[in-house]
Design a protein around this motif. Structure first.
Motif, PDB file in Angstrom:
ATOM      1  N   GLN A 187     -28.971 -30.773 -11.838  1.00 22.59           N
ATOM      2  CA  GLN A 187     -27.584 -31.367 -12.289  1.00 22.59           C
ATOM      3  C   GLN A 187     -26.964 -30.319 -13.148  1.00 22.59           C
ATOM      4  N   HIS A 188     -27.710 -29.565 -13.894  1.00 21.90           N
ATOM      5  CA  HIS A 188     -26.793 -28.871 -15.072  1.00 21.90           C
ATOM      6  C   HIS A 188     -26.126 -27.604 -14.285  1.00 21.90           C
ATOM      7  N   CYS A 189     -27.158 -27.017 -13.227  1.00 24.89           N
ATOM      8  CA  CYS A 189     -26.473 -25.799 -12.384  1.00 24.89           C
ATOM      9  C   CYS A 189     -25.193 -26.246 -11.480  1.00 24.89           C
ATOM     10  N   PHE A 219     -26.472 -18.809  -9.906  1.00 25.07           N
ATOM     11  CA  PHE A 219     -27.531 -18.113 -10.378  1.00 25.07           C
ATOM     12  C   PHE A 219     -27.891 -17.998 -11.818  1.00 25.07           C
ATOM     13  N   HIS A 220     -26.908 -18.614 -12.694  1.00 19.77           N
ATOM     14  CA  HIS A 220     -27.052 -18.224 -14.006  1.00 19.77           C
ATOM     15  C   HIS A 220     -28.242 -18.585 -14.807  1.00 19.77           C
ATOM     16  N   ASP A 221     -28.978 -19.844 -14.231  1.00 18.69           N
ATOM     17  CA  ASP A 221     -30.220 -20.159 -15.127  1.00 18.69           C
ATOM     18  C   ASP A 221     -31.380 -20.463 -14.055  1.00 18.69           C
ATOM     19  N   ILE A 222     -31.405 -19.375 -12.987  1.00 14.19           N
ATOM     20  CA  ILE A 222     -32.749 -19.389 -12.154  1.00 14.19           C
ATOM     21  C   ILE A 222     -33.784 -18.805 -12.877  1.00 14.19           C
ATOM     22  N   GLY A 223     -33.435 -18.180 -14.020  1.00 13.54           N
ATOM     23  CA  GLY A 223     -34.770 -17.569 -15.083  1.00 13.54           C
ATOM     24  C   GLY A 223     -35.485 -18.932 -15.361  1.00 13.54           C
ATOM     25  N   LYS A 224     -34.879 -20.119 -15.190  1.00 10.48           N
ATOM     26  CA  LYS A 224     -35.682 -21.199 -15.688  1.00 10.48           C
ATOM     27  C   LYS A 224     -36.984 -21.827 -14.728  1.00 10.48           C
ATOM     28  N   ALA A 225     -36.981 -20.926 -13.651  1.00  8.70           N
ATOM     29  CA  ALA A 225     -37.825 -21.512 -12.631  1.00  8.70           C
ATOM     30  C   ALA A 225     -39.251 -21.579 -13.091  1.00  8.70           C
ATOM     31  N   HIS A 273     -26.527 -12.367 -19.650  1.00 11.37           N
ATOM     32  CA  HIS A 273     -25.981 -12.306 -20.889  1.00 11.37           C
ATOM     33  C   HIS A 273     -24.855 -13.915 -21.115  1.00 11.37           C
ATOM     34  N   HIS A 274     -25.277 -14.874 -20.401  1.00 11.75           N
ATOM     35  CA  HIS A 274     -24.446 -15.997 -20.450  1.00 11.75           C
ATOM     36  C   HIS A 274     -24.678 -16.751 -21.749  1.00 11.75           C
ATOM     37  N   HIS A 275     -25.788 -16.282 -22.542  1.00 11.84           N
ATOM     38  CA  HIS A 275     -25.950 -17.039 -23.984  1.00 11.84           C
ATOM     39  C   HIS A 275     -25.728 -15.913 -25.180  1.00 11.84           C
ATOM     40  N   SER A 302     -18.105 -22.565 -19.827  1.00 15.02           N
ATOM     41  CA  SER A 302     -18.170 -23.518 -18.683  1.00 15.02           C
ATOM     42  C   SER A 302     -19.789 -24.207 -19.008  1.00 15.02           C
ATOM     43  N   ASP A 303     -20.626 -23.234 -19.120  1.00 19.58           N
ATOM     44  CA  ASP A 303     -22.250 -23.491 -19.286  1.00 19.58           C
ATOM     45  C   ASP A 303     -22.445 -24.539 -20.434  1.00 19.58           C
ATOM     46  N   ILE A 304     -21.731 -24.156 -21.599  1.00 16.08           N
ATOM     47  CA  ILE A 304     -21.895 -24.848 -22.849  1.00 16.08           C
ATOM     48  C   ILE A 304     -21.247 -26.359 -22.610  1.00 16.08           C
TER      49      ILE A 304
END
Ligand SMILES: [Fe+2]
Ligand SMILES: [Fe+2]
Length: 349
Positions: A187-189, A219-225, A273-275, A302-304
């Motif tokens: 949902q977030h992505c 792609f921004h949060d794919i590191g959450k996999a 670097h999105h955070h 946009s992410d926040i």
């Protein structure tokens, strides 16, 4: 509530019938010869072992029909992160273990989302794009967990489709469609992708630049996999250890993309670097000011915003006005003129 049951084993169907027959109007069929068309069904419950290739093929064959059903609950045999991710890649909107209790299953089926989240009628295009988007993001997670390659072309096609839906129907309908049908990280992505695209549209960017925006967002949060769902979906505050683990995701996402020639350096940089914040208080590199690129600055806002307005079953959805006030109050962290330009996206569009 009309519920259709699909199973890879007759005993699973019988047991599900026993659990649900008092509360739901049921139909059922075996997965291997599923014929349902997906119309006039409120929810589908899929009970199948996703380690079996034939089951995956059969589910892919009915993906268009599945996409028509608003709620799609998958019961998996195997409690691994990979099988959960596979279920989402195949179109699940919720995933439970097949040992879930009757009450757990009913609460997923009956989960009443607030009426304000109801999208306007006849937005099948949006629903299809959201289905494709969630499934694409889940496939990328599965690739990372399984050590395979991410399908960058699929991400591009899906991002483009989301951009078309947002341009055509507006951001509000996209937010409503996604929040109504999807949960958690997917949902977030999807929300971030829609918000980023709309931010780009409001700034009047060219179509090539729009592609840069939706690729970074997809792609921004794919590191959450690799981060356990119990942490990602935890209601309330994370403890220090959990927070430290969550904060590894920008770097993990960057690492997953760094050897992929189809991903540009700029997109990898935005993922990493999105955070970050302009005042150096972000992570992982505590970058300051000019070292944070424009694309990343747009993605961060946009992410926040997307994180603030997402639907969670345990809390009311934050109004867009309130979310924008929070973004405005983040003095020194976000680029002021961009925050000003974001007002229209946050409140009007
Ligand atoms: Fe993130
Ligand atoms: Fe995010």
């Amino acid at each position: 509530m009309r519920v259709h049951l699909v199973g890879d084993d007759i005993t699973k169907l019988t047991s599900l019938r026993g659990m649900l027959q008092e509360r739901c109007s049921l139909t059922s069929e075996m997965l291997c010869d599923a014929r349902f068309d997906g119309r006039n069904i409120d929810a589908v419950v899929v009970a199948a072992d996703l380690r079996v290739v034939d089951n995956i093929t059969a589910l892919k064959d009915v993906s268009a029909q599945l996409a028509r059903v608003p709620r799609r609950i998958f019961l998996t045999n195997h409690k691994s992160r990979l099988s959960t991710v596979q279920a989402y890649a195949l179109g699940a909107t919720s995933v439970l273990s097949n040992t879930a209790s009757r009450n757990q299953l009913l609460s997923k089926l009956m989960d009443q989302r607030p009426p304000s989240l109801e999208p306007s009628p006849a937005l099948d295009g949006g629903r299809d794009a959201a289905f494709a988007g969630a499934s694409c993001i889940a496939s990328m997670f599965a690739a990372i967990l399984g050590g395979g390659d991410i399908d960058v072309d699929e991400a591009r096609r899906t991002g483009k489709r989301i951009a078309e839906v947002v341009a055509e129907n507006g951001l509000s309908d996209w937010l409503a469609t996604v929040r109504r049908h999807h949960e958690g990280t997917y949902q977030h992505c999807l929300l971030v992708t829609g918000v980023t695209v709309d931010f780009g549209l409001s700034l009047g960017v060219a179509s090539h630049d729009l592609e840069r925006l939706y690729m970074a967002a997809m792609f921004h949060d794919i590191g959450k996999a690799a981060i356990p769902l119990t942490i990602l979906d935890k209601p309330g505050r994370l403890d220090v250890k959990e927070r430290a683990l969550v904060e590894t995701h920008p770097e993990a996402g960057y690492n997953a993309l760094k050897h992929n020639p189809a991903v540009t350096d700029e997109i990898r940089d935005a993922v990493k670097h999105h955070h970050e914040f302009l005042d150096g208080s972000g992570y992982p590199d505590a970058l300051v000011g000019v070292s944070i690129r424009d694309l990343t600055r747009i993605l961060t806002i946009s992410d926040i915003f997307a994180a603030l307005i997402e639907y969670r079953s345990y809390k009311p959805v934050m109004p867009r006005e309130q979310a924008y006030e929070i973004i405005k109050s983040m003095d020194g962290k976000l680029e002021k003129p961009l925050v000003g330009a974001f007002r229209e996206v946050a409140l009007v569009r």
